[in-house]
Design a protein around this motif. Structure first.
Motif, PDB file in Angstrom:
ATOM      1  N   ASP A  97      31.543 -26.643  -1.561  1.00 21.07           N
ATOM      2  CA  ASP A  97      30.984 -26.497  -0.210  1.00 21.07           C
ATOM      3  C   ASP A  97      29.519 -26.061  -0.355  1.00 21.07           C
ATOM      4  O   ASP A  97      29.225 -24.898  -0.650  1.00 21.07           O
ATOM      5  N   THR A  98      28.605 -27.008  -0.173  1.00 21.39           N
ATOM      6  CA  THR A  98      27.186 -26.738  -0.393  1.00 21.39           C
ATOM      7  C   THR A  98      26.666 -25.633   0.514  1.00 21.39           C
ATOM      8  O   THR A  98      25.880 -24.772   0.091  1.00 21.39           O
ATOM      9  N   ALA A  99      27.112 -25.628   1.775  1.00 24.02           N
ATOM     10  CA  ALA A  99      26.647 -24.597   2.720  1.00 24.02           C
ATOM     11  C   ALA A  99      27.040 -23.215   2.234  1.00 24.02           C
ATOM     12  O   ALA A  99      26.256 -22.261   2.320  1.00 24.02           O
ATOM     13  N   ALA A 100      28.249 -23.090   1.683  1.00 28.63           N
ATOM     14  CA  ALA A 100      28.713 -21.781   1.210  1.00 28.63           C
ATOM     15  C   ALA A 100      27.950 -21.347  -0.038  1.00 28.63           C
ATOM     16  O   ALA A 100      27.519 -20.197  -0.156  1.00 28.63           O
ATOM     17  N   SER A 101      27.743 -22.271  -0.983  1.00 31.18           N
ATOM     18  CA  SER A 101      27.154 -21.881  -2.264  1.00 31.18           C
ATOM     19  C   SER A 101      25.642 -21.690  -2.200  1.00 31.18           C
ATOM     20  O   SER A 101      25.065 -21.041  -3.074  1.00 31.18           O
ATOM     21  N   GLU A 154      29.745 -14.590  -2.726  1.00 31.17           N
ATOM     22  CA  GLU A 154      30.506 -14.782  -3.965  1.00 31.17           C
ATOM     23  C   GLU A 154      30.604 -16.245  -4.386  1.00 31.17           C
ATOM     24  O   GLU A 154      31.096 -16.554  -5.481  1.00 31.17           O
ATOM     25  N   TYR A 155      30.139 -17.191  -3.522  1.00 32.73           N
ATOM     26  CA  TYR A 155      30.328 -18.612  -3.804  1.00 32.73           C
ATOM     27  C   TYR A 155      29.209 -19.175  -4.667  1.00 32.73           C
ATOM     28  O   TYR A 155      28.025 -18.957  -4.414  1.00 32.73           O
ATOM     29  N   LEU A 156      29.614 -19.918  -5.715  1.00 33.16           N
ATOM     30  CA  LEU A 156      28.678 -20.568  -6.628  1.00 33.16           C
ATOM     31  C   LEU A 156      28.961 -22.066  -6.654  1.00 33.16           C
ATOM     32  O   LEU A 156      30.116 -22.487  -6.501  1.00 33.16           O
ATOM     33  N   PRO A 157      27.920 -22.883  -6.860  1.00 32.29           N
ATOM     34  CA  PRO A 157      28.171 -24.324  -7.033  1.00 32.29           C
ATOM     35  C   PRO A 157      28.801 -24.573  -8.402  1.00 32.29           C
ATOM     36  O   PRO A 157      28.786 -23.694  -9.280  1.00 32.29           O
ATOM     37  N   GLU A 158      29.349 -25.740  -8.606  1.00 28.64           N
ATOM     38  CA  GLU A 158      29.930 -26.070  -9.906  1.00 28.64           C
ATOM     39  C   GLU A 158      28.876 -25.863 -10.998  1.00 28.64           C
ATOM     40  O   GLU A 158      27.749 -26.329 -10.888  1.00 28.64           O
ATOM     41  N   GLY A 159      29.251 -25.118 -12.038  1.00 31.08           N
ATOM     42  CA  GLY A 159      28.313 -24.828 -13.118  1.00 31.08           C
ATOM     43  C   GLY A 159      27.412 -23.637 -12.842  1.00 31.08           C
ATOM     44  O   GLY A 159      26.650 -23.217 -13.724  1.00 31.08           O
ATOM     45  N   GLY A 160      27.460 -23.074 -11.621  1.00 36.19           N
ATOM     46  CA  GLY A 160      26.622 -21.926 -11.269  1.00 36.19           C
ATOM     47  C   GLY A 160      26.973 -20.707 -12.112  1.00 36.19           C
ATOM     48  O   GLY A 160      28.141 -20.490 -12.455  1.00 36.19           O
ATOM     49  N   PRO A 191      30.063 -16.976 -17.314  1.00 38.20           N
ATOM     50  CA  PRO A 191      30.277 -18.312 -17.876  1.00 38.20           C
ATOM     51  C   PRO A 191      30.532 -19.309 -16.742  1.00 38.20           C
ATOM     52  O   PRO A 191      31.224 -18.979 -15.776  1.00 38.20           O
ATOM     53  N   PRO A 192      29.981 -20.529 -16.811  1.00 44.19           N
ATOM     54  CA  PRO A 192      30.206 -21.508 -15.742  1.00 44.19           C
ATOM     55  C   PRO A 192      31.672 -21.925 -15.678  1.00 44.19           C
ATOM     56  O   PRO A 192      32.394 -21.849 -16.686  1.00 44.19           O
ATOM     57  N   ALA A 193      32.119 -22.330 -14.503  1.00 40.22           N
ATOM     58  CA  ALA A 193      33.523 -22.703 -14.325  1.00 40.22           C
ATOM     59  C   ALA A 193      33.629 -23.893 -13.368  1.00 40.22           C
ATOM     60  O   ALA A 193      32.641 -24.301 -12.739  1.00 40.22           O
ATOM     61  N   ARG A 194      34.838 -24.414 -13.240  1.00 36.60           N
ATOM     62  CA  ARG A 194      35.075 -25.590 -12.401  1.00 36.60           C
ATOM     63  C   ARG A 194      35.320 -25.193 -10.949  1.00 36.60           C
ATOM     64  O   ARG A 194      35.641 -24.041 -10.644  1.00 36.60           O
ATOM     65  N   ILE A 195      35.204 -26.192 -10.076  1.00 29.59           N
ATOM     66  CA  ILE A 195      35.475 -25.977  -8.649  1.00 29.59           C
ATOM     67  C   ILE A 195      36.883 -25.412  -8.471  1.00 29.59           C
ATOM     68  O   ILE A 195      37.840 -25.852  -9.111  1.00 29.59           O
ATOM     69  N   ALA A 205      33.118 -13.928  -8.282  1.00 29.26           N
ATOM     70  CA  ALA A 205      32.493 -15.253  -8.372  1.00 29.26           C
ATOM     71  C   ALA A 205      33.548 -16.296  -8.055  1.00 29.26           C
ATOM     72  O   ALA A 205      34.647 -16.269  -8.629  1.00 29.26           O
ATOM     73  N   VAL A 206      33.248 -17.184  -7.117  1.00 26.29           N
ATOM     74  CA  VAL A 206      34.164 -18.255  -6.710  1.00 26.29           C
ATOM     75  C   VAL A 206      33.381 -19.563  -6.730  1.00 26.29           C
ATOM     76  O   VAL A 206      32.349 -19.673  -6.061  1.00 26.29           O
ATOM     77  N   TRP A 207      33.866 -20.550  -7.483  1.00 28.54           N
ATOM     78  CA  TRP A 207      33.146 -21.822  -7.564  1.00 28.54           C
ATOM     79  C   TRP A 207      33.658 -22.786  -6.490  1.00 28.54           C
ATOM     80  O   TRP A 207      34.881 -22.925  -6.300  1.00 28.54           O
TER      81      TRP A 207
END
Length: 443
Positions: free
Chosen positions: A341-345, A20-26, A301-305, A336-338
Motif C-alpha cells: 500500500d503505497t499511501a501507507a508506506s 510502522e509501514y515500509l515498502p517492499e525492501g524498505g 533487514p529487508p522483508a517481503r510484503i 516494522a510492517v512491509w
C-alpha cells in the motif's frame, strides 16, 4: 503505554509514535519515543516539607577570574545570584560553593566537606560569598574536578552542579577540560551559564552537554539572580537520578541514531553502554515531573510484503538508591510492517516529521553562524534562511524571534533573508546558545 511506580520516584510512562509501514525492501524505521515522569511530589518549586524529599548535593561553581571585575557589576551580581541560589536550597540538602580561577578554591564550607542546608548554613554561605573577589585566570576543568570530589563525598541520590563563567577557558588545554568532563560524566549533572559576551559558546554548551545539564546566556549580569533561582528550583525538583533509555534490537538490526529532540536537541548515539546481547543504555540524567521526546532510527533487514517484525524495544531503566542492578521499567515497542500500500508506506508520521525539522533547524543555525564568522556571506545567508523557513513552518516562535535579530526576514515561508550589517555579540551568542531548544508537536 507502560507505567512504573516505586516509592520516592515519579511514575514513568513511554509512548511510541511512528509509521510502522515500509515498502517492499524498505529498511529504515523511525520513531519518536515520549517519556513522561509524573505523579511524583513535584508540583511547585518547593514541593517538599522542610527536611523531606530525595537526598541531594549541589556544588555551585562561581567564576572569580580577573575579567569578572570588568565591569565590577559582574562580580557583584554573581555574588548576589549565588546567594539567591543558596537561599533556594531546601533544608537537608548538602552543598558547597567553589570559587573558580586558574585553580579551584573552596569558598564554603571548606575543609573538603559539604554543608547541610538550614537557616544557619545558608546565612554563613551568604556571608562567605561577600568575601569573593576577582583575580586570576580560568581553568574550568579544575572547578569540575573539585565539584566532583565534594559531591562524591555524600551518599545521596541526586548530585548536581551549577557553573557560571564569563570568559574563555584560557588557562588549561581543551584536552584537560575534555578529560575533566569525561571523568565527571555520569557522576553529576551540571547546568552551565555564560554571563556577558566574552565567553565561548561551544565551551559552555559542551560542558552542559557532557554533563546532561542545560546551557544558556545571561547577557545582562543584572538578570543572574533570577536565572540562578530558577535553576536551583529545578534542581530541587529532581526526584530520581541516573535514568537511562535501554534499546533492544533484533538480530540483523542496526541502531542508526538515538537523539533527545525535546526540550532540546542532544545526540546520545555515541553515549551507548552495552548491557547485553543486542541491548544498550543511553543516559538521560536526572528527572523531576517532566516529559522529554527522543527520536530513534533503526535499520532492519529487508522483508517481503505481509511480513512484520519487532524493530526495537525501548525500556526505561531507573537506578534505585543502594541498588547496583537496574531493572527495565516502562517500555514501548517499535514495529516494522512491509506493505504494498503505497499511501501507507510513504506517509510520514507527524511527530517524526516535526522533530526531523527541529533537528535540521538547530543544525542550520549552527552552520549559518559558523559560515558568517568565516566570512562566507552567501553560505551563511542560505543556511540562516533555511533556519527561518524551518522555524516558521514548525511554529518555533522563540527561535524565529532570535533569528530576526541576526537576519532581515524578507519571506519566512520561502526562507528569503538578508544578513544584518550590524549584529550585537549578545544577539549572536543568544541565538547560538539557544539554537538547540525545540518546540513540541501541536496536539
Amino acid at each position: 503505554m507502560a507505567n512504573f511506580s516505586k516509592s520516592n520516584v515519579p511514575r514513568f510512562s513511554v509512548d511510541v509514535y511512528q509509521n510502522e509501514y515500509l515498502p517492499e525492501g524498505g529498511r529504515e524505521v523511525d520513531a519518536i519515543v515520549t517519556v513522561t515522569a509524573a505523579g511524583g511530589a513535584v508540583t511547585s518549586p518547593h514541593p517538599y516539607a522542610p527536611g523531606r524529599g530525595p537526598s541531594a548535593a549541589v556544588a555551585l561553581m562561581v567564576d572569580c577570574s580577573g575579567s569578572m571585575d570588568h565591569p565590577p557589576a559582574k562580580m557583584r551580581n554573581a555574588r548576589g545570584a549565588t546567594a539567591a541560589a543558596v537561599g533556594t536550597l531546601r533544608d537537608g540538602v548538602r552543598f558547597a560553593v567553589i570559587g573558580g580561577t586558574h585553580v579551584a578554591e573552596e569558598v564554603y564550607p571548606g575543609g573538603g566537606r559539604l554543608a547541610v542546608a538550614d537557616a544557619t548554613t545558608r546565612e554563613q554561605a551568604k556571608q562567605a560569598l561577600r568575601r569573593l573577589s576577582a583575580g586570576g585566570g580560568t581553568a574550568i576543568g579544575t572547578w569540575l574536578r573539585l565539584a566532583d570530589r565534594l559531591l562524591s563525598s555524600a551518599d545521596v541520590a541526586i548530585r548536581h552542579g551549577i557553573l557560571l563563567t564569563d570568559g574563555r577557558n584560557e588557562h588549561e588545554s581543551p584536552e584537560d577540560l575534555r578529560a575533566a568532563l569525561d571523568a565527571c560524566a555520569g557522576r553529576f549533572t551540571c547546568d552551565a551559564r555564560g554571563v556577558g559576551t566574552d565567553w565561548e559558546v561551544k565551551e559552555v554548551t559542551g560542558i552542559a552537554s557532557a554533563l546532561l545539564g542545560t546551557a544558556d546566556i545571561v547577557a545582562d549580569p543584572a538578570h543572574l539572580a533570577a536565572d540562578f533561582t530558577r535553576m536551583m528550583e529545578k534542581a530541587m525538583g529532581k526526584e530520581v537520578a541516573d535514568v537511562s533509555l535501554r534499546l533492544w534490537t533484533p538480530v540483523g538490526a542496526t541502531v542508526r541514531f538515538v537523539k533527545q529532540v525535546a526540550p532540546t536537541v542532544e545526540d546520545l548515539t555515541g553515549r551507548r553502554t552495552e548491557t547485553g546481547p543486542r541491548s544498550g543504555d543511553y543516559p538521560t540524567g536526572s528527572w523531576g515531573a517532566e516529559s522529554r521526546d527522543y527520536h530513534l532510527r533503526v535499520e532492519v533487514p529487508p522483508a517481503r510484503i505481509g511480513q512484520e517484525m519487532l524493530a526495537a524495544r525501548v525500556s526505561l531503566v531507573v537506578a534505585q538508591p543502594g541498588e547496583s542492578a537496574r531493572n527495565p521499567d516502562a517500555q514501548g515497542l517499535v514495529r516494522a510492517v512491509w506493505t504494498d500500500d503505497t499511501a501507507a508506506s510513504t506517509s510520514i508520521n507527524p511527530q517524526v516529521a516535526h522533530y526531523t525539522g527541529q533537528a535540521e533547524l538547530a543544525q542550520a543555525i549552527q552552520q549559518g553562524l559558523d559560515l558568517r564568522k568565516a566570512g562566507d556571506i552567501d553560505g551563511a545567508t542560505a543556511r540562516l534562511g533555511r533556519a527561518v523557513q524551518l522555524a516558521d513552518a514548525s511554529g518555533n516562535a522563540d527561535t524565529a524571534k532570535l533569528l530576526s535579530k541576526v537576519v532581515d526576514v524578507v519571506d519566512a515561508a520561502t526562507g528569503t533573508v538578508r544578513l544584518k550589517a550590524k549584529v550585537t555579540g549578545a544577539d549572536e551568542m543568544t541565538l547560538e546558545t539557544r539554537s538547540t531548544k525545540t518546540v513540541r508537536v501541536k496536539k
